[in-house]
Design an enzyme around this catalytic site. Structure first.
Site, PDB file in Angstrom:
ATOM      1  N   LYS A   1       5.181 -10.579  -2.743  1.00  0.00           N
ATOM      2  CA  LYS A   1       6.322  -9.781  -2.305  1.00  0.00           C
ATOM      3  C   LYS A   1       5.906  -9.008  -1.052  1.00  0.00           C
ATOM      4  CE  LYS A   1       7.598  -5.718  -2.591  1.00  0.00           C
ATOM      5  NZ  LYS A   1       8.252  -5.560  -1.259  1.00  0.00           N
TER       6      LYS A   1
ATOM      7  N   GLY B   1      -0.250  -0.028   0.050  1.00  0.00           N
ATOM      8  CA  GLY B   1       0.840   0.862   0.415  1.00  0.00           C
ATOM      9  C   GLY B   1       0.425   2.315   0.273  1.00  0.00           C
TER      10      GLY B   1
ATOM     11  N   GLU C   1      -5.000  -0.617  -2.608  1.00  0.00           N
ATOM     12  CA  GLU C   1      -5.423  -0.251  -1.258  1.00  0.00           C
ATOM     13  C   GLU C   1      -4.390   0.745  -0.738  1.00  0.00           C
ATOM     14  OE1 GLU C   1      -8.195  -0.984  -0.126  1.00  0.00           O
ATOM     15  OE2 GLU C   1      -8.856  -2.841  -1.066  1.00  0.00           O
TER      16      GLU C   1
ATOM     17  N   CYS D   1      -4.100   1.969   7.783  1.00  0.00           N
ATOM     18  CA  CYS D   1      -4.693   2.832   6.755  1.00  0.00           C
ATOM     19  C   CYS D   1      -6.071   3.310   7.188  1.00  0.00           C
ATOM     20  CB  CYS D   1      -4.759   2.115   5.408  1.00  0.00           C
ATOM     21  SG  CYS D   1      -5.575   0.505   5.473  1.00  0.00           S
TER      22      CYS D   1
END
Length: 512
Positions: free
Chosen positions: A188, A243, A265, A299
């Protein structure tokens, strides 16, 4: 630009596809289903509409995945590796087109888009070698004429939920390893970058079809609602989620409730310590790229510079000068350094963070703001900015996905390390120093508490050979290199008795 992107979509074979899901060679979804529109943050233009998968579509995908798993896990690992090798070869052919699509749909520079596709190619190469090295240990038994060893088996269906900022690479980190380990994958992607996902799935689908592989080895589901279905589905023993920390908490709780496994993560709040013994010119490059690369939407982006007081003013002046040389604009123009944020919601968060910082006492030495004019008509372009702050400010403790860099002063290395570690996140970290003792202290158990700790390179940019991930609110997950493959498999301990008797462990006697 629109004509060019249509050519890219055509080259990738997805110009006329409007799927809600794919189970490999089959693309489906109801013709009257809800759609999401993909808009480019580069120029604000609509690229395409993509249908959204519903629960019926989801069940179609899971049924195909369950069937495919029975076939795929029984294939020799080197055979699975050969399929991944062919995926890497196909990505080499489509590198320019896919990299361009990544840049246009997500907004990162073309160089970074091409680099992301190269990262996919690299993980495929890594996984091919791994397919012949899924090793276990052999142990000596305390019982005579017994042999003990361990082996690793595939978990089953792996759910991959990826974020917009790396719309293709993170999927490949998971998929390449999961596939060579004998799992099948259900993906997804972010609804902000669906076309990048469709392109990747289409490339892999062609490889699977050419090898006469069954449907369901790798599947794609479009739409946010499918994330909750994946997280709560007992048929999916592992969910890899990339996310925010906020959403990651929900994913972790949902998967753990059903005793599933998760690879998380999540957020980063990464710092570079600039020592008085640093090479300052090299440090400037690492700091600026870390802070403005992908418009601060990594990130691993550099959020904080912790600078020794003896060089603080001189380094700050160098930094301000460097920021004055940044070119902001169309990321497909390779003369530009910084592209747009992903959408106007991201711009709002950027502006709110600046306002909050000023309220708390931040002093901006490079002012931020939203850019306007014909070159920035998407409304997603902002100015990278720099502020002097205290580490305890609430806004500094948070992760803002935007090019905002905070400057903090320190006296001693112990203080610098404490400042770096005193945030909730623990992903990436770095120190710039030519002092061996400082470097070793930073890397020691009393040094950085992050999953990644670098010396004389920045916080962003990771090679696939090492395991990627972080601690604390970053989630503790590991992907990509080293032995991260073990996260996609289950360990089994085996004991074989080749004696004519049945001795028991621990010397227990049980005679009949």
């Amino acid at each position: 630009m629109q004509t060019n992107i249509n050519s890219v979509l055509k080259n990738l074979g997805i110009l006329d596809l409007n799927p809600a899901y794919s189970t490999g060679n089959t693309w489906g979804g109801k013709a009257n289903s809800v759609t999401i529109d993909s808009y480019s943050p580069v120029d604000g233009k609509k690229i395409a509409a993509v249908r959204v998968a519903d629960k019926e579509d989801y069940e179609t995908v899971l049924t195909q995945a369950e069937t495919a798993l029975i076939f795929w896990r029984n294939q020799p690992a080197p055979k699975r590796g050969d399929i991944v090798r062919q995926l890497g070869d196909a990505l080499r052919i489509h590198k320019e087109d896919l990299g361009t699509l990544v840049s246009y749909e997500m907004g990162k520079s073309l160089q970074e888009g091409l680099g992301e596709v190269q990262e996919m190619i690299d993980i495929c190469d890594f996984a091919v070698g791994l397919s012949r090295q899924l090793y276990g240990l052999t142990m000596h038994s305390e019982r005579p004429n017994h042999r003990m060893y361990e082996q690793w088996h595939p978990l089953g269906i792996v759910g991959i939920i990826s974020a917009f900022n790396f719309p293709v690479a993170v999927w490949s980190w998971n998929a390449a390893l999961a596939l060579v380990c004998g799992n099948v994958c259900v993906w997804k992607p972010s609804s902000k970058t669906p076309l990048c996902a469709v392109a990747c799935q289409h490339i892999l689908a062609r490889v699977l079809k050419q090898n006469e592989m069954p449907e369901g080895i790798s599947s794609l589901l479009i739409g946010n609602a499918t994330g909750d279905l994946i997280n709560n589905d007992k048929r999916i023993p592992l969910v890899s989620f990339t996310g925010s920390t906020r959403i990651g908490r929900k994913v972790s709780a949902a998967v753990a409730t059903r005793f599933g496994k998760s690879i998380l993560e999540l957020g980063g709040n990464n710092a570079i310590i600039i020592s008085k013994d640093a090479d300052l010119d090299m440090s400037i490059i690492g700091a600026v790229f870390g802070a403005v690369g992908t418009a601060g939407q990594r990130c691993t982006s550099t959020r904080r510079l912790i600078i020794h007081e003896d060089i603080y003013e001189s380094f700050k002046n160098k930094l301000v000068k460097a920021y004055g040389q940044l070119r902001i604009g169309d990321p497909l123009d390779q003369h530009n350094h910084v592209g747009p944020l992903i959408d106007k919601d991201a711009v709002d968060m950027y502006n709110q963070a600046i306002g909050k910082g000023k309220t708390e006492g931040a002093r901006f030495v490079v002012e931020g703001g939203t850019l306007t004019g014909d070159a920035y008509n998407s409304g997603c372009y902002v100015k990278p900015c720099v502020a002097e702050v205290e580490n305890h400010y609430e806004i500094v403790q948070e992760e803002t996905f935007a090019p905002i860099l905070y400057l903090i002063k320190y006296k001693t290395l112990d203080q610098a390390i404490a400042l770096q570690n005193s945030v909730p996140q623990g992903l990436s970290s770095a120190i710039m120093t030519l002092n061996l003792r400082e470097a070793e202290q930073f890397l020691s158990c009393a040094g950085s508490d992050c999953g990644i700790a670098n010396v004389n390179i920045g916080t962003s940019g990771a090679e696939i050979g090492g395991a990627f991930g972080g601690e604390k609110e970053t989630g503790g997950g590991r992907e990509s290199g080293s032995d991260a493959w073990k996260g996609y498999m289950r360990r089994q301990t085996n004991t074989i008795n080749y004696a004519a008797t049945l001795p028991l462990a621990q010397g227990i006697k049980f005679d009949l």
